[in-house]
Design a protein around this motif. Structure first.
Motif, short mmCIF file in Angstrom:
data_model
loop_
_atom_site.label_atom_id
_atom_site.label_comp_id
_atom_site.label_asym_id
_atom_site.label_seq_id
_atom_site.Cartn_x
_atom_site.Cartn_y
_atom_site.Cartn_z
N THR A 189 0.85 -1.19 0.00
CA THR A 189 0.00 0.00 0.00
C THR A 189 0.89 1.24 0.00
O THR A 189 1.84 1.32 0.78
CB THR A 189 -0.91 0.01 1.24
OG1 THR A 189 -1.63 -1.23 1.30
CG2 THR A 189 -1.89 1.17 1.21
N HIS A 190 0.57 2.19 -0.85
CA HIS A 190 1.38 3.41 -0.92
C HIS A 190 1.37 4.11 0.44
O HIS A 190 0.34 4.21 1.10
CB HIS A 190 0.85 4.35 -2.01
CG HIS A 190 1.83 5.43 -2.34
ND1 HIS A 190 1.91 6.60 -1.62
CD2 HIS A 190 2.80 5.49 -3.29
CE1 HIS A 190 2.87 7.35 -2.13
NE2 HIS A 190 3.43 6.70 -3.14
N VAL A 191 2.51 4.60 0.82
CA VAL A 191 2.66 5.22 2.14
C VAL A 191 1.72 6.41 2.34
O VAL A 191 1.26 6.65 3.46
CB VAL A 191 4.14 5.58 2.43
CG1 VAL A 191 4.59 6.77 1.59
CG2 VAL A 191 4.36 5.83 3.90
N SER A 192 1.37 7.13 1.28
CA SER A 192 0.45 8.26 1.43
C SER A 192 -0.92 7.78 1.90
O SER A 192 -1.57 8.46 2.71
CB SER A 192 0.33 9.05 0.13
OG SER A 192 -0.25 8.25 -0.89
N LYS A 193 -1.38 6.62 1.43
CA LYS A 193 -2.64 6.03 1.89
C LYS A 193 -2.53 5.63 3.35
O LYS A 193 -3.45 5.86 4.14
CB LYS A 193 -2.98 4.82 1.01
CG LYS A 193 -4.15 4.00 1.48
CD LYS A 193 -5.45 4.66 1.18
CE LYS A 193 -6.59 3.69 1.49
NZ LYS A 193 -7.88 4.31 1.32
N VAL A 196 -0.50 6.87 5.65
CA VAL A 196 -0.44 8.08 6.49
C VAL A 196 -1.85 8.65 6.66
O VAL A 196 -2.26 9.00 7.77
CB VAL A 196 0.54 9.12 5.89
CG1 VAL A 196 0.38 10.47 6.58
CG2 VAL A 196 1.97 8.63 6.00
N ALA A 197 -2.60 8.73 5.58
CA ALA A 197 -3.97 9.25 5.65
C ALA A 197 -4.81 8.42 6.61
O ALA A 197 -5.56 8.96 7.43
CB ALA A 197 -4.60 9.29 4.27
N ASN A 225 9.62 3.33 6.92
CA ASN A 225 9.28 4.52 6.12
C ASN A 225 7.97 5.14 6.59
O ASN A 225 7.85 6.37 6.64
CB ASN A 225 9.18 4.15 4.64
CG ASN A 225 10.53 3.79 4.05
OD1 ASN A 225 11.58 4.14 4.58
ND2 ASN A 225 10.50 3.04 2.96
N LEU A 226 6.98 4.31 6.93
CA LEU A 226 5.72 4.84 7.44
C LEU A 226 5.95 5.61 8.73
O LEU A 226 5.44 6.73 8.88
CB LEU A 226 4.72 3.70 7.67
CG LEU A 226 3.43 4.10 8.40
CD1 LEU A 226 2.65 5.16 7.64
CD2 LEU A 226 2.58 2.87 8.67
N ASP A 277 7.48 8.94 7.98
CA ASP A 277 6.50 9.88 7.43
C ASP A 277 5.55 10.39 8.50
O ASP A 277 5.21 11.58 8.53
CB ASP A 277 5.70 9.24 6.29
CG ASP A 277 6.43 9.29 4.96
OD1 ASP A 277 7.55 9.83 4.92
OD2 ASP A 277 5.86 8.80 3.97
N HIS A 294 5.11 14.29 9.63
CA HIS A 294 3.80 14.95 9.57
C HIS A 294 3.25 15.31 10.95
O HIS A 294 2.09 15.68 11.09
CB HIS A 294 2.79 14.06 8.84
CG HIS A 294 2.98 14.05 7.37
ND1 HIS A 294 3.81 13.14 6.74
CD2 HIS A 294 2.47 14.82 6.38
CE1 HIS A 294 3.80 13.36 5.44
NE2 HIS A 294 2.99 14.38 5.20
N TRP A 310 2.45 13.46 13.55
CA TRP A 310 1.36 12.58 13.98
C TRP A 310 1.36 12.52 15.49
O TRP A 310 2.40 12.32 16.12
CB TRP A 310 1.60 11.20 13.36
CG TRP A 310 0.48 10.23 13.49
CD1 TRP A 310 -0.77 10.36 13.00
CD2 TRP A 310 0.53 8.95 14.12
NE1 TRP A 310 -1.51 9.23 13.27
CE2 TRP A 310 -0.71 8.35 13.97
CE3 TRP A 310 1.54 8.25 14.80
CZ2 TRP A 310 -1.02 7.09 14.47
CZ3 TRP A 310 1.25 6.99 15.28
CH2 TRP A 310 -0.02 6.42 15.12
#
Length: 114
Positions: free
Chosen positions: A9-13, A15-16, A41-42, A45, A49, A51
């Motif tokens: 799964t792409h890391v942007s998904k 993170v969201a 990597n997650l 990120d 951001h 979090w």
């Protein structure tokens, strides 16, 4: 409840979804004595951001020397207002019946913390 494979799964998904949910279970194998790269990597990120204010449970896996749980905990402890539930569950390749009981207990603990 949603489950994602950080290696697919792409890391942007990811993170969201981490920002969407109040409670997250992070499970990672130990890879070269560290955190499996996509999970590492997650975490990087999420830290970038800012979090925060989340509840996290940790599961590690490693055949010989599982270290990913300790390393994920260290990353999370650098973030603001992250609550880590209980002890890290440590699996050795596959879950044993006793570890399956630990996973059920962890699920119960997560439900109680909601």
């Amino acid at each position: 409840i949603k489950a994602y494979d950080a290696s697919r799964t792409h890391v942007s998904k990811l993170v969201a979804e981490c920002f969407r949910a109040s409670h997250i279970v992070l499970a990672s194998s130990t890879y070269n004595n560290g955190i499996f790269t996509p999970m590492e990597n997650l975490l990087a990120d999420l830290k970038a951001h800012d979090w925060k204010k989340r509840t996290v449970a940790l599961i590690e896996n490693g055949t010989w020397a599982a270290t990913s749980g300790k390393l994920m905990r260290a990353e999370l402890e650098q973030m603001k207002e992250i609550t880590i539930l209980g002890e890290t569950i440590s699996l050795k390749s596959a879950a044993t019946p006793a570890q399956e009981e630990q996973l059920v207990a962890l699920a119960d603990e997560i439900v109680k913390s909601l």
